[in-house]
Design an enzyme around this catalytic site. Sequence first.
Site, PDB file in Angstrom:
ATOM      1  N   HIS A 263       0.819  -1.226   0.000  1.00  0.00           N
ATOM      2  CA  HIS A 263       0.000   0.000   0.000  1.00  0.00           C
ATOM      3  C   HIS A 263       0.848   1.270   0.000  1.00  0.00           C
ATOM      4  CE1 HIS A 263       0.493  -0.627   4.381  1.00  0.00           C
ATOM      5  NE2 HIS A 263       0.286   0.665   4.527  1.00  0.00           N
ATOM      6  N   ASP A 264       2.006   1.231   0.669  1.00  0.00           N
ATOM      7  CA  ASP A 264       2.844   2.434   0.730  1.00  0.00           C
ATOM      8  C   ASP A 264       4.129   2.296  -0.069  1.00  0.00           C
ATOM      9  OD1 ASP A 264       1.298   4.211   2.134  1.00  0.00           O
ATOM     10  OD2 ASP A 264       2.067   3.622   4.102  1.00  0.00           O
ATOM     11  N   LYS A 267       6.226   5.244  -1.265  1.00  0.00           N
ATOM     12  CA  LYS A 267       7.024   6.088  -0.364  1.00  0.00           C
ATOM     13  C   LYS A 267       8.518   5.953  -0.620  1.00  0.00           C
ATOM     14  CE  LYS A 267       3.948   6.750   3.563  1.00  0.00           C
ATOM     15  NZ  LYS A 267       3.711   6.403   4.972  1.00  0.00           N
ATOM     16  N   HIS A 292       2.726   9.722  -2.771  1.00  0.00           N
ATOM     17  CA  HIS A 292       3.165   8.317  -2.668  1.00  0.00           C
ATOM     18  C   HIS A 292       2.110   7.366  -3.233  1.00  0.00           C
ATOM     19  CE1 HIS A 292       0.807   8.068   1.161  1.00  0.00           C
ATOM     20  NE2 HIS A 292       0.800   6.789   0.932  1.00  0.00           N
ATOM     21  N   HIS A 316      -5.845   4.044  -0.991  1.00  0.00           N
ATOM     22  CA  HIS A 316      -5.993   3.759   0.447  1.00  0.00           C
ATOM     23  C   HIS A 316      -6.060   5.024   1.311  1.00  0.00           C
ATOM     24  CE1 HIS A 316      -1.594   4.076   0.189  1.00  0.00           C
ATOM     25  NE2 HIS A 316      -1.575   4.287   1.503  1.00  0.00           N
ATOM     26  N   HIS A 317      -5.918   6.220   0.693  1.00  0.00           N
ATOM     27  CA  HIS A 317      -6.110   7.468   1.459  1.00  0.00           C
ATOM     28  C   HIS A 317      -7.353   8.227   1.003  1.00  0.00           C
ATOM     29  CE1 HIS A 317      -2.509   7.291   3.902  1.00  0.00           C
ATOM     30  NE2 HIS A 317      -1.817   6.946   2.822  1.00  0.00           N
ATOM     31  N   ASP A 345      -5.040   0.170   8.134  1.00  0.00           N
ATOM     32  CA  ASP A 345      -3.841   1.017   8.199  1.00  0.00           C
ATOM     33  C   ASP A 345      -3.982   2.057   9.311  1.00  0.00           C
ATOM     34  OD1 ASP A 345      -1.328   1.742   7.230  1.00  0.00           O
ATOM     35  OD2 ASP A 345      -2.157   3.263   5.870  1.00  0.00           O
TER      36      ASP A 345
END
Length: 407
Positions: A263-264, A267, A292, A316-317, A345
């Site tokens: 998911h990240d 980054k 990201h 996811h954000h 998360d």
Amino acid sequence: MPHRARLVHLPPRRGRDLCHQAFRQTLDVLRITDEALEDLCCECPRLPDLDSLVLRALDEMTLGEPQGRTRSPSHVFLVHARQDEFEGMLYRASPQGFRPVAPPIRLTADETHAFSVDAEDVTVSNYRDEGTDLEAYQARFHPEVRRLVGEPIRNYVSYRVAGDRPGAIIAFNYPDRATRYEAQVLAALAVTLGTVWTLGSRVAQVEEAFVYLIGALARASEANDEVTGDHIVRVSRYCEVLARAAGYPEGEARVLAYSSQLHDVGKIHTPRELLRKPGPLTPAELALMQEHTLHGEKIIGTSPRLAMARRIAGAHHENWDGSGYPRGLRGEEIPREARLVKIVDVYDALRSPRPYKPALSHEQAMEVFTAGDHRTRPDEHFDPELLRIFRDIHEEFRRIHAEIQPW
Ligand SMILES: [Fe+2]
Ligand SMILES: [Fe+2]
């Protein structure tokens, strides 16, 4: 070990039947391979179901014979190597085809009686030809096999199966006698099984490596972040339980679990100072940080096998009410798995210490999911149905968090 065909002399009619049989078996191998590959090249790959493929191949062996010419053995024992020992499965013939008689039997290398995986390709044996009586003949067979067959074994044909999981097929008690003709029918089955078993074990190896590499990439991308590798592991575990509770089929829950680890991944492009900055971010820094999600989509790419990972990384954000980033999607516009990862998360972030905040207890975190805090507004940010399911199973989250602590 390469498969070696043997020449036998057969009457013309039998030779033609045998050619048809071999041709059908070859087509079957191709079809099985094709189906297995198709199952693997989709978003939620399924490993080939070896048991049902084996049964299909067994049934073709006898049920495919022309009417009135069926020479079915009463039982077939399939044995394959499994680490340092062998595993055997006994099947009994019935009008519906072959059916397993009992759970698999474990055999050590010196218990393999009546077959060899490294000597002759084929053995055809009838007790009457062996100069022995029926009782003495039984000593050739494993006691458990004798017990399960339930009648004296009078003849057998054994054929070696080559491939990554070498083994053998042993067919017992043909009507009257076992002959070379039966051995040739078994040869076709041995080729099918060798292919199916080899395909199955290679697919499992590739799948294992694939899932491992996803985890490794996720951990590598978080090396600069303030979170540690255990965050990724916990997220994956939480996702699996929440996905199951939310009704995802088993295979999809598994794909969701490993996909969530990325998911990240975007980054990796976020400056380290930003990731570790203790104070609030300036608007420009915030915009950089939010990128990201888009970097993640690019890194993951467009492979169908990673489509779910891509949707999660990109969304996811996003917030249920449309106030999230990067696209301001709202409600069901946001992919469901991304809505699910969002809950997971946030829970793990609340439970983890950061340079700017201490870790919350499970109760405090659950309070945020009910009443909110300065960053989280549960009713506006989360999918209400997933939030309700999460609240129902929150004790599972407490348990997973307690189990997986920082390295
Ligand atoms: Fe993120
Ligand atoms: Fe995260």
